[in-house]
Write a protein that holds these residues in place. Sequence first.
Motif, mmCIF file in Angstrom:
data_model
loop_
_atom_site.group_PDB
_atom_site.id
_atom_site.type_symbol
_atom_site.label_atom_id
_atom_site.label_comp_id
_atom_site.label_asym_id
_atom_site.label_seq_id
_atom_site.Cartn_x
_atom_site.Cartn_y
_atom_site.Cartn_z
ATOM 1 N N TYR A 171 2.001 -5.177 -32.737
ATOM 2 C CA TYR A 171 0.873 -4.515 -32.611
ATOM 3 C C TYR A 171 1.019 -3.342 -33.137
ATOM 4 C CZ TYR A 171 -2.856 -2.931 -30.295
ATOM 5 O OH TYR A 171 -4.277 -1.828 -30.490
ATOM 6 N N ASP A 172 -0.187 -2.830 -33.838
ATOM 7 C CA ASP A 172 -0.486 -1.973 -35.126
ATOM 8 C C ASP A 172 -1.009 -0.953 -33.843
ATOM 9 O OD1 ASP A 172 0.046 -0.143 -36.737
ATOM 10 O OD2 ASP A 172 -2.294 -1.386 -37.714
ATOM 11 N N TYR A 173 0.333 -0.010 -33.821
ATOM 12 C CA TYR A 173 -0.036 1.308 -32.980
ATOM 13 C C TYR A 173 -1.193 2.590 -34.014
ATOM 14 C CZ TYR A 173 1.834 -0.958 -29.182
ATOM 15 O OH TYR A 173 2.490 -1.693 -28.191
ATOM 16 N N SER A 174 -0.548 1.924 -35.518
ATOM 17 C CA SER A 174 -0.931 3.685 -36.704
ATOM 18 C C SER A 174 -2.290 3.925 -35.730
ATOM 19 C CB SER A 174 -0.474 2.726 -37.673
ATOM 20 O OG SER A 174 -1.626 1.666 -38.403
ATOM 21 N N GLN A 175 -3.485 3.362 -35.763
ATOM 22 C CA GLN A 175 -5.013 3.174 -36.051
ATOM 23 C C GLN A 175 -5.230 4.234 -34.543
ATOM 24 O OE1 GLN A 175 -6.402 3.364 -38.686
ATOM 25 N NE2 GLN A 175 -4.357 2.876 -39.479
ATOM 26 N N GLU A 176 -3.675 4.575 -33.020
ATOM 27 C CA GLU A 176 -4.214 4.809 -32.309
ATOM 28 C C GLU A 176 -4.385 6.482 -32.406
ATOM 29 O OE1 GLU A 176 -2.642 3.010 -28.839
ATOM 30 O OE2 GLU A 176 -3.883 1.114 -29.853
ATOM 31 N N PRO A 177 -5.070 7.266 -31.265
ATOM 32 C CA PRO A 177 -4.723 8.167 -30.940
ATOM 33 C C PRO A 177 -2.842 8.467 -30.467
ATOM 34 C CG PRO A 177 -6.541 7.848 -29.440
ATOM 35 C CD PRO A 177 -5.498 6.286 -30.353
ATOM 36 N N MET A 178 -2.477 9.210 -30.616
ATOM 37 C CA MET A 178 -1.120 9.975 -29.939
ATOM 38 C C MET A 178 -1.252 10.438 -29.301
ATOM 39 S SD MET A 178 1.321 9.604 -33.231
ATOM 40 C CE MET A 178 0.705 10.682 -34.169
ATOM 41 N N THR A 179 -0.076 10.646 -28.066
ATOM 42 C CA THR A 179 -0.232 11.572 -27.422
ATOM 43 C C THR A 179 0.551 12.881 -27.871
ATOM 44 O OG1 THR A 179 1.382 10.573 -25.803
ATOM 45 C CG2 THR A 179 -0.836 10.221 -25.005
ATOM 46 N N LEU A 180 1.023 13.704 -27.287
ATOM 47 C CA LEU A 180 1.253 15.296 -27.070
ATOM 48 C C LEU A 180 2.224 15.616 -26.448
ATOM 49 C CD1 LEU A 180 1.969 18.245 -29.326
ATOM 50 C CD2 LEU A 180 -0.117 18.482 -27.991
ATOM 51 N N VAL A 181 3.023 15.811 -27.024
ATOM 52 C CA VAL A 181 4.476 16.011 -25.406
ATOM 53 C C VAL A 181 5.259 17.363 -26.194
ATOM 54 C CG1 VAL A 181 6.998 15.200 -24.503
ATOM 55 C CG2 VAL A 181 5.416 13.237 -25.092
ATOM 56 N N THR A 182 5.122 18.766 -25.159
ATOM 57 C CA THR A 182 5.427 19.235 -25.158
ATOM 58 C C THR A 182 6.785 19.760 -23.876
ATOM 59 O OG1 THR A 182 3.057 20.573 -25.914
ATOM 60 C CG2 THR A 182 4.711 21.790 -25.448
ATOM 61 N N PHE A 183 7.801 20.309 -24.266
ATOM 62 C CA PHE A 183 8.885 20.592 -24.089
ATOM 63 C C PHE A 183 8.985 22.410 -24.283
ATOM 64 C CE2 PHE A 183 10.250 16.514 -25.161
ATOM 65 C CZ PHE A 183 10.814 16.152 -23.890
ATOM 66 N N THR A 184 8.792 23.094 -22.766
ATOM 67 C CA THR A 184 8.675 24.762 -22.673
ATOM 68 C C THR A 184 10.140 24.657 -21.726
ATOM 69 O OG1 THR A 184 6.553 24.799 -22.946
ATOM 70 C CG2 THR A 184 7.471 26.821 -22.447
ATOM 71 N N LEU A 185 10.718 25.956 -22.072
ATOM 72 C CA LEU A 185 12.447 26.146 -21.632
ATOM 73 C C LEU A 185 11.484 27.967 -21.200
ATOM 74 C CD1 LEU A 185 12.936 23.935 -23.780
ATOM 75 C CD2 LEU A 185 15.007 25.174 -23.062
ATOM 76 N N ALA A 186 12.368 27.867 -19.843
ATOM 77 C CA ALA A 186 12.075 29.460 -19.097
ATOM 78 C C ALA A 186 13.702 30.243 -19.121
ATOM 79 C CB ALA A 186 10.581 29.921 -18.630
ATOM 80 N N GLU A 187 13.966 30.929 -18.673
ATOM 81 C CA GLU A 187 15.087 31.377 -18.264
ATOM 82 C C GLU A 187 14.143 31.579 -16.903
ATOM 83 O OE1 GLU A 187 19.018 33.022 -19.623
ATOM 84 O OE2 GLU A 187 17.409 33.845 -20.657
ATOM 85 N N VAL A 188 15.299 31.470 -16.201
ATOM 86 C CA VAL A 188 14.643 31.934 -14.487
ATOM 87 C C VAL A 188 16.347 31.967 -13.137
ATOM 88 C CG1 VAL A 188 12.665 30.066 -14.650
ATOM 89 C CG2 VAL A 188 14.942 29.016 -13.410
ATOM 90 N N GLU A 189 15.706 32.034 -12.021
ATOM 91 C CA GLU A 189 17.509 32.329 -11.804
ATOM 92 C C GLU A 189 18.112 31.527 -10.997
ATOM 93 O OE1 GLU A 189 16.520 35.342 -8.619
ATOM 94 O OE2 GLU A 189 18.408 35.099 -7.434
ATOM 95 N N GLY A 190 18.817 30.778 -11.044
ATOM 96 C CA GLY A 190 19.762 29.857 -10.767
ATOM 97 C C GLY A 190 19.541 28.807 -12.494
ATOM 98 N N GLY A 191 19.237 29.344 -13.528
ATOM 99 C CA GLY A 191 19.152 27.646 -13.808
ATOM 100 C C GLY A 191 17.982 28.565 -15.045
ATOM 101 N N VAL A 192 17.238 27.139 -15.522
ATOM 102 C CA VAL A 192 16.213 27.265 -16.820
ATOM 103 C C VAL A 192 15.250 26.640 -15.982
ATOM 104 C CG1 VAL A 192 15.673 25.966 -19.386
ATOM 105 C CG2 VAL A 192 17.535 27.032 -18.752
ATOM 106 N N LEU A 193 14.086 27.127 -16.091
ATOM 107 C CA LEU A 193 12.556 26.214 -16.015
ATOM 108 C C LEU A 193 12.236 25.253 -17.360
ATOM 109 C CD1 LEU A 193 10.378 26.001 -14.340
ATOM 110 C CD2 LEU A 193 9.306 27.393 -14.529
ATOM 111 N N LEU A 194 12.645 24.396 -16.846
ATOM 112 C CA LEU A 194 11.757 23.333 -18.274
ATOM 113 C C LEU A 194 9.896 22.551 -17.040
ATOM 114 C CD1 LEU A 194 11.836 21.427 -20.868
ATOM 115 C CD2 LEU A 194 13.041 19.605 -19.233
#
Lengths: 111, 163
Positions: free
Chosen positions: B98-121
């Motif tokens: 299957y040729d996917y190249s013509q289809e729209p893509m989804t956007l994946v975002t990773f955001t990191l923030a330091e919180v008590e005890g670790g990192v909120l991802l």
Amino acid sequence: MSATEGELLAAAPAFAALGDAVRLGIVARLCRDGPLPTIALKQGAGSVTRQGVTKHLRVLEEAGLVTSDRVGRDRQWRLREQRLADMRAYLESMSAEWDRRVERLRRLVEE
Amino acid sequence: MDTDKIEKRIVLKASLERVWRAVSEPAQFGAWFGAAIDGPFVAGQEVVGRIAPTKADPEVAKLQEPYAGAPWRIRVERIEPMRLFSFRWHPFAIDPAYDYSQEPMTLVTFTLAEVEGGVLLTITETGFDRLPLARRAKALESNTGGWEHQTKLIEKYLAGTAR
């Protein structure tokens, strides 16, 4: 409990082929009263022409959401419920895949 | 109300630097994501690889086995060190015919923030509304689980129209 118009519209994007109030309405009618001939669907679709209704039905058919049988000169339309179930499962599956990825990531960084 | 988005939030008991490496270095990313990645992540550029069963979890590895070696590609969007990494892709683009190249893509975002005890991802994936429905249904086979909010909306909808 009956879905309000707002809820229907909120659900509309979930059905990519139904990103449209008319198509959502057609599915709702087939869900409630189907199977129905094209003419009956046209009567329930307000100002949309028969040609317009047919076009919408084709979109739904291509998406696998409805199917039809020829009855005389008209077609009788019905929902393909398996497809709706599939769609719901897809939405669930995308989320579950991320749950698994996140768990692997957690193991990797917390080791 | 958002119906085309998946969001996951988790506090990881690790340093910010550790988590950042795990999401932004191709080898580390690939280890948990399940891909062998051929190049560095560079903002605005496509990077390719192959689906590679994860070594971390034998059960998952078994699920992924049928797709091993299938092409895997993303287009990196933004890299903000220690804070944000994002890319676009075709989710479940696993059918080699299957040729996917013509289809729209989804956007994946990773955001990191330091919180008590670790990192909120926080991980978000958006753009599902634009994917062709036929393909959504096709992509099913390997998965089960719960996108609860979305599911409830549809359930409610079907319950309301069933009578």
